[in-house]
Each structure stands twice: as structure tokens, then as C-alpha cells.
Write a protein that holds these residues in place. Structure first.
Motif, mmCIF file in Angstrom:
data_model
loop_
_atom_site.group_PDB
_atom_site.id
_atom_site.type_symbol
_atom_site.label_atom_id
_atom_site.label_comp_id
_atom_site.label_asym_id
_atom_site.label_seq_id
_atom_site.Cartn_x
_atom_site.Cartn_y
_atom_site.Cartn_z
ATOM 1 N N LYS A 128 0.762 -1.078 0.052
ATOM 2 C CA LYS A 128 -0.099 0.011 0.105
ATOM 3 C C LYS A 128 0.945 1.328 -0.187
ATOM 4 O O LYS A 128 0.573 2.142 -0.647
ATOM 5 N N THR A 129 2.046 1.151 0.576
ATOM 6 C CA THR A 129 2.832 2.387 0.990
ATOM 7 C C THR A 129 3.332 2.949 -0.790
ATOM 8 O O THR A 129 3.248 4.250 -0.787
ATOM 9 N N ASP A 166 -2.947 6.215 6.887
ATOM 10 C CA ASP A 166 -2.485 4.964 6.730
ATOM 11 C C ASP A 166 -3.125 4.276 7.867
ATOM 12 O O ASP A 166 -3.241 4.768 9.378
ATOM 13 N N GLU A 167 -3.131 2.794 7.789
ATOM 14 C CA GLU A 167 -3.828 1.813 8.800
ATOM 15 C C GLU A 167 -4.909 2.335 9.546
ATOM 16 O O GLU A 167 -4.985 2.570 10.906
ATOM 17 N N GLY A 198 2.369 -2.135 10.295
ATOM 18 C CA GLY A 198 3.264 -1.606 9.245
ATOM 19 C C GLY A 198 4.764 -1.683 9.015
ATOM 20 O O GLY A 198 5.369 -1.335 8.021
#
Ligand code: ADP
Ligand code: MG
Length: 695
Positions: free
Chosen positions: A304-305, A399-400, A557
Motif C-alpha cells: 500500500k505504501t 495509513d492503517e 506497518g
């Protein structure tokens, strides 16, 4: 004026001290008492025959004493035998006075309430509430409704709470118009919904003929009415947010393809087709002036990064800033390093901001963000504090997201808005959730899924090992490190105490240092300074540390592809979602990876099943489905504490079967009675919004 809308202190007998306790239960207004629903009920409406008692049942019984003796078992106790026409039962008192012993003379009639359990004499009741009766005729009439047991807080008794609710109910009788029916009659009929007053009265005072099982599982029509109304309010509020945001203007981020191509050329791999597809979806959104509201779901390690990085580049190429927010310092720090490495060669300036950044460094960072010198900004939620001003924020990436609640997410969105420009929003999560749930929790978002892992990943081989074989596990670490690999050792604790978890991690580090003197062992835990943590993580990433001992701070992550061995202590105590997240720290490169789940025997059935699932599959979606099945739903959407949505009555898991109806109802309300939406939202989310609005 005493009204349902008034502050709770307008009730007689409620002073500041009691009001403070009630506030802890979320009760501020008299009305809130009506929505403070019982957890369960006791049935004191009828006297049951002794012979019908089953272990675990709470009931009223009545009978005649046949014997009372002080007995010496493991503990001294008063044992009273009681008989009715149907059978006998024993009452046991571990604390008793001599006067009590004398009360229970043979032939005395007793009425009592207690929980039946299996004891050494058969069915027994420990310390029941009891009342001596002079004769059969003297027996008081049983209650005419089930007795509610409310969620409460220290220093607030059930009788007190019941008396308060009773006052609120009688006010409802006097002024029913103070609590208006918000679901139009036609819709109530179509969706077979009880009216709200009857629903509330029924739940606070259920008539004796109600099936308790229905009440406990949320299946009673009175509960169903309130559950549906609450879910409807959430659904309407998220839809409203979406409509509002879509009225706003976002910058059109149409250029950037050259920059993205240069970025891709310098990556050591090419994007998977799932990554490309999701990027195309994002690209189509952010080219337009309607703000993007998109959730990207992708299993741990799905990459995803890089997707976030590509989107950020597109913002930068169009003269806008992109902000990336991560839930922990460790993760934010890691993103900062990756983004700096990737973007500096392309001439793009990356800045860092976290709550722990202080003094001049903080001022510098803020100045760069404000002047626009910083094009990509990475940080924790500190990014969205009021004292941070963006120059021209075009894209906000979270994120997350499962670590943040819905309301936090919504309020962050508002912070990003500057001078009439609303940034595009990209939210990334590794928590796979079934579609109907996603439609409820993320009704304001479009969803993209990265449903493919990068090629060449070998599934992580997982074993469950009893902690009596710890030495074998240590040998395994030794072999991995000798082969140039790195390992994690995650300490989890029984208590939810940060301090104890850190102590345990320190002790484990010392133990491992002794056992593995040849290797470099690092430690990260939640109580270390942000800079210390960052240094340790950087050293681990650089390969200077062989074995990293950590608390669950590394759960989300963290990406160190050379790490191939993950040891998780007390694995039997963790939920599937957390185990999957933790395990996802390995298996991120081309090398074979292993995960050892250390458990402390004996295993409960649920734990055994969970560990079995972990052994059998690496697929996040399957694990999420299993999680729903095993854990009993509700918590799957994130821990209760962070609560993806803070629901008072409904439970997204338990009430899953109602969600389609709720969505249909929301459609109808929007089409036929949109004027009721604000009142519904206010009723169910009014306090919350104020509370969360101040993030
Ligand atoms: P997550 O989705 O869990 O956030 P990351 O973005 O951290 O996953 O990616 C996990 C690892 O996979 C990283 O080391 C990343 O560089 C690598 N990666 C990402 N995309 C690809 C790809 N298409 N091919 C090979 N490796 C990739
Ligand atoms: Mg990630």
C-alpha cells in the motif's frame, strides 16, 4: 422546568457527585437515561419450582427449611437445606452471623433470589438474597416486570440507577412529545418497526412473558427498533458527510505522469496489476475537482505504501502538498525514511512532524509546511493540530485507518480544509472486512481493494509451540541469525498495562542476551522516547541489530524485508487480527519466513482454534471471516476501545443481518423524509460529534 431535555441534575437527588458518575456512563441529560439500556435482566416475576433449577439460572424460589448446619469443608460455611413440593436445594453462606444460624429453624418459610450452581450437595445457591416469611399467606406479590441490570460504574448501585430511570420514564409518560417519533409511520409499517416509546418502555420494564434469550441476543422487536434507528442515524450521518464534502472544491491533480514514471523507474520492482488497478482508480478520482473519498484495503504486505507514494507524487507534480498520517511514531518514522529516500532524488522535499518534535525543529517544520517548501509531509496525528497550517494541501493520506475511529477520521478531514480548498482523501487499511460491514462503517467512502501480493512471496510457515520448548525456539533464532537473517521477538502481556509490558520486554531482552551472546539484540517498547525508538528501528532496518525484542508497538506497518523469523509470546491470548498483523512483519522479502506462536498450555478451545487458523492460512480475508466466526463478531472491525464507530446499542457484528434493511431504510428516508435526518443524527450522534469534533 423538568423536561427530558434538561440536565440530569434537574432530577431530584442528583447532585454534582452523582452527575459526575453518570457522566462516565455518557449520561448528561435526563433523556440519556432512557437510552441507557439494560445489559441483562433478572426474572423476579415468578417463583419457580426448586426441581426446575439449572446451574447458572437466576431465579426466585420459596420453600421450608429442613436443616441448617455449620459445616467444615475447604472453607467453613453455613449450609441450609430448603424444600418445596418439587425438590430440595442447599443455600450456602461463607460469611454469616450466629443470629442467621438461629433464624433458619426447621419449618421456617423462606423466599429467596439467587443464582443456582452445582455444589458438593447438588444444586446450591451461594449467598442468595432472602426474606423469611411467617406463613404461606404472607408471601409478597412477585414483581410485575423483569428486573433490569444496567451497565454501571463504581459507586453507583443498580437500585439507584433503576430509580433514576424510573423518574425518566414517568417524565416520558407526562410529556411524550419531548421524545418525538422520528421514523415516519409509513416507514415503520414497511420495515415492521415498533414505535420508539413502546420500545424504550419495554426494554426498561419487560413484561414477564418476554423471552430473555431474545433480549440477550438483540432479537426482541423493541431492541431491533432501537438498533435499526441507531444504525440508520450513523448511516445518514456518513452519507451527509459525503454529500457535504462533495459540494466542496478540491484541486484537480491532472499532471504528474512523468514524475511517476521516473519514480517507478528507480524502484527495484514493478507494480502488481492490483496496485496498478487501484492507482488508476485513485488517478481518475483526483483529476477531478470533486474531493476524492477513497478507502484502499489491502492485506498486510500487499504494497500500500508505494500506492500512497504514487498518489503523493501526483499531488506534488500539480503544485499541491500531500500529507501522510500514520497511527504510531514508529510507522510514521518509517514512512518518512522511505518517502525521503524515494523523493529527494526526484527533487521533492519531504518534511516530518510528530507530537514529540519540539522547539526549533518543530518551528522549522511548521514553517516549511506553511510556506509550501515542504511538498510531502509525513507524521502522526500531530499533522492535523490547529497550530499547523498547510500551504496548499491537495491530498491527505491516512495509513492503517483501523487504528482511528470514524469520528476521528471525519474531524481530521475538516482540519485539512484551508481557504475553501478541500483536499482529496485516501485512507489505507489492512483490515479486510466483509462488504455489508464496509458499507456501514465506510458509507462515506469508495472502496478499492489490492487483492494480490507481490510475486515471489512464499507463504509464512507458522507453527504453534508450547513455551516449555522455549530453548528450541532460541536455537532456531540462532540459526536464522547465523544465516544473516533477522528476527523479531514480540512480548505480549496479559494485563493491559504499558508499564508491565515494557518490564516484560526488558526481562526477555536480558534473557535472550544471555542465551545469544554472539548477536546484537535491540529493544523497542512504548515507553521509550520517540528518538530512541526511531534509532533502534533504523539500526534494525540497517541490519545492525539481529534480533529485535518488542512490545506490540510494532504491530502495524513496520517493514524490514530481511527479517524472516517472528516469535510471538502468549500467542494464545491475542485475537486473530492482531496475530495476522504481527506475523505480517515477516515474509516481506523473497526469503522463506517463519512464525512461531509460543503459547502457555493448557489451551482453551477458542485459542486452539485460533492458532489452528493461523497455521492453516496466510490469507487476511479468510482470517477476518474466521475471526467473525470464532470471536463472535463486533470486535472484528477494530478493537472496542478505538471503536470504528462508537455505537451505543447496535453491534455491527451481531446485527449484521439488519444492515441491508438499514441501507434500504436510509435510501427511503433520503428520498421521502429527508427532513427527519438531522434530528435522527442529533439523537444518536449529538454528543459524540461534539466530543470528537475537538480532536
Ligand atoms: P503494506 O501494504 O502492508 O503497507 P508495504 O507497502 O509495507 O505493505 O509493502 C511491503 C513490502 O513489499 C515492502 O518491502 C515493499 O517495498 C514491497 N513491495 C511493494 N510492492 C511491491 C511489488 N509490486 N513487487 C515487489 N515488492 C513490492
Ligand atoms: Mg503499510
Amino acid at each position: 422546568m423538568r423536561t427530558l431535555d434538561a440536565d440530569i441534575t434537574t432530577l431530584s437527588g442528583v447532585g454534582d457527585a452523582l452527575a459526575a458518575k453518570l457522566e462516565r456512563l455518557g449520561i448528561q441529560r435526563v433523556m440519556d437515561l432512557l437510552f441507557h439500556l439494560p445489559l441483562r435482566y433478572q426474572d423476579r416475576t415468578r417463583v419457580v419450582p426448586i426441581a426446575s433449577l439449572r446451574a447458572g439460572q437466576e431465579a426466585v424460589i420459596e420453600g421450608e427449611v429442613t436443616a441448617a448446619d455449620i459445616v467444615q469443608g475447604r472453607r467453613r460455611s453455613l449450609l441450609v437445606r430448603l424444600r418445596d413440593g418439587s425438590g430440595v436445594v442447599s443455600l450456602r453462606f461463607f460469611h454469616f452471623a450466629m443470629a442467621q444460624v438461629q433464624q433458619f429453624t426447621r419449618g421456617t418459610r423462606v423466599r429467596l433470589f439467587g443464582e443456582a450452581r452445582t455444589g458438593s450437595t447438588g444444586i446450591e445457591m451461594y449467598h442468595p438474597e432472602y426474606q423469611l416469611l411467617d406463613s404461606v399467606h404472607d408471601a409478597p406479590a412477585p414483581d410485575d416486570a423483569l428486573t433490569p441490570i444496567y451497565p454501571t460504574t463504581e459507586g453507583l448501585t443498580q437500585p439507584r440507577l433503576r430509580a433514576l430511570v424510573k423518574q425518566a420514564l414517568s417524565m416520558l409518560d407526562d410529556t411524550p412529545e419531548a421524545l418525538p417519533e422520528l421514523v415516519p409511520a409509513a416507514l415503520r409499517q414497511r420495515f415492521s418497526l415498533m414505535d420508539i416509546h413502546t420500545a424504550l418502555r419495554t426494554l426498561h420494564r419487560p413484561p414477564p412473558n418476554v423471552t430473555q434469550d431474545d433480549l440477550l441476543t438483540g432479537a426482541h422487536p423493541a431492541q431491533r427498533r432501537l438498533i435499526i434507528e441507531e444504525l440508520l442515524a450513523h448511516q445518514l450521518s456518513l452519507r451527509q458527510v459525503r454529500l457535504d464534502i462533495q459540494q466542496d472544491q478540491a484541486p484537480a491533480l491532472a499532471d504528474g505522469h512523468t514524475l511517476q514514471a521516473r519514480f517507478l523507474a528507480q524502484l527495484p520492482f514493478s507494480l502488481t496489476s492490483a496496485q496498478q488497478r487501484v492507482l488508476a482508480e485513485i488517478g481518475r478520482d483526483i483529476e477531478r475537482t470533486t474531493p476524492m473519498l477513497r478507502l484502499v484495503q489491502g492485506d498486510v504486505g500487499s504494497g500500500k505504501t508505494v500506492v500512497a507514494a504514487m498518489a503523493a507524487l501526483q499531488a506534488a507534480a500539480n503544485g499541491c502538498q500531500a500529507a501522510i498520517m500514520a497511527p504510531t511514531e514508529i510507522l510514521a518514522e518509517q514512512h518518512f525514511r522511505s518517502f525521503s529516500q524515494w523523493f529527494e532524488p526526484l527533487g521533492i522535499k519531504v518534511a516530518w512532524l510528530s507530537g514529540k518534535l519540539k522547539g526549533k525543529a518543530r518551528l522549522d517544520s511548521k514553517a516549511k509546511i506553511e510556506s509550501g517548501e515542504a511538498q510531502v509531509i509525513v507524521g502522526t496525528h500531530a499533522l492535523f493540530q490547529p497550530d499547523v497550517t498547510f500551504h496548499r494541501l491537495g491530498l491527505a493520506i491516512i495509513d492503517e485507518q483501523h487504528r482511528f475511529g470514524v469520528h476521528q477520521r471525519l474531524s481530521l478531514r475538516e482540519k485539512g480544509e484551508v481557504a475553501g480548498i478541500t483536499p482529496h482523501q485516501l485512507i489505507m487499511t489492512a483490515t479486510p472486512i466483509p462488504r455489508t460491514l464496509a458499507m456501514s462503517a465506510y458509507a462515506d467512502l469508495d472502496v478499492s481493494v489490492i487483492d494480490e501480493l507481490p510475486p515471489g512471496r512464499t507463504p509464512i510457515a507458522t507453527v504453534a509451540v508450547s513455551d516449555s520448548r522455549r530453548h528450541e525456539v532460541i536455537q532456531r533464532i540462532e540459526r536464522a541469525c547465523e544465516a544473516g537473517r533477522q528476527a523479531y521477538w514480540v512480548c505480549t502481556l496479559i494485563e493491559e498495562s504499558d508499564a508491565l509490558a515494557c518490564q516484560a520486554a526488558e526481562a526477555t531482552r536480558d534473557m535472550l542476551k544471555e542465551a545469544l551472546p554472539a548477536f546484537e539484540i535491540g529493544l523497542v517498547h512504548g515507553r521509550m522516547k520517540a528518538t530512541e525508538k526511531a534509532d533502534v528501528m533504523a539500526a534494525f532496518k540497517a541490519g545492525d541489530i539481529d534480533l529485535l525484542v518488542a512490545t506490540t508497538v510494532i504491530e502495524v506497518g513496520v517493514d524490514v524485508p530481511n527479517a524472516s523469523l517472528m516469535i510471538i509470546e502468549n500467542a494464545e491470548r491475542l485475537g486473530l487480527a492482531q496475530l495476522h498483523q504481527l506475523r505480517g512483519r515477516v515474509g516481506r522479502g523473497q526469503i522463506d519466513s517463519y512464525c512461531v506462536l509460543l503459547y502457555h498450555p493448557p489451551l482453551s478451545d477458542t485459542s486452539r482454534e485460533r492458532l489452528g487458523v493461523m497455521r492453516d492460512t496466510n490469507d487476511g480475508f479468510r482470517i477476518a471471516e474466521k475471526d467473525l466466526e470464532i470471536r463472535g463478531p463486533g470486535e472484528v472491525l477494530g478493537t472496542r476501545q478505538t471503536g470504528l464507530m462508537s455505537l451505543r446499542i447496535a453491534d455491527l457484528g451481531r446485527d449484521r443481518a439488519l444492515l441491508d434493511q438499514v441501507h434500504a431504510l436510509a435510501d427511503t428516508v433520503m428520498a421521502q423524509a429527508p427532513e427527519t435526518a438531522p434530528a435522527l443524527i442529533e439523537r444518536w450522534l449529538g454528543n459524540d460529534r461534539n466530543r470528537y469534533g475537538q480532536v
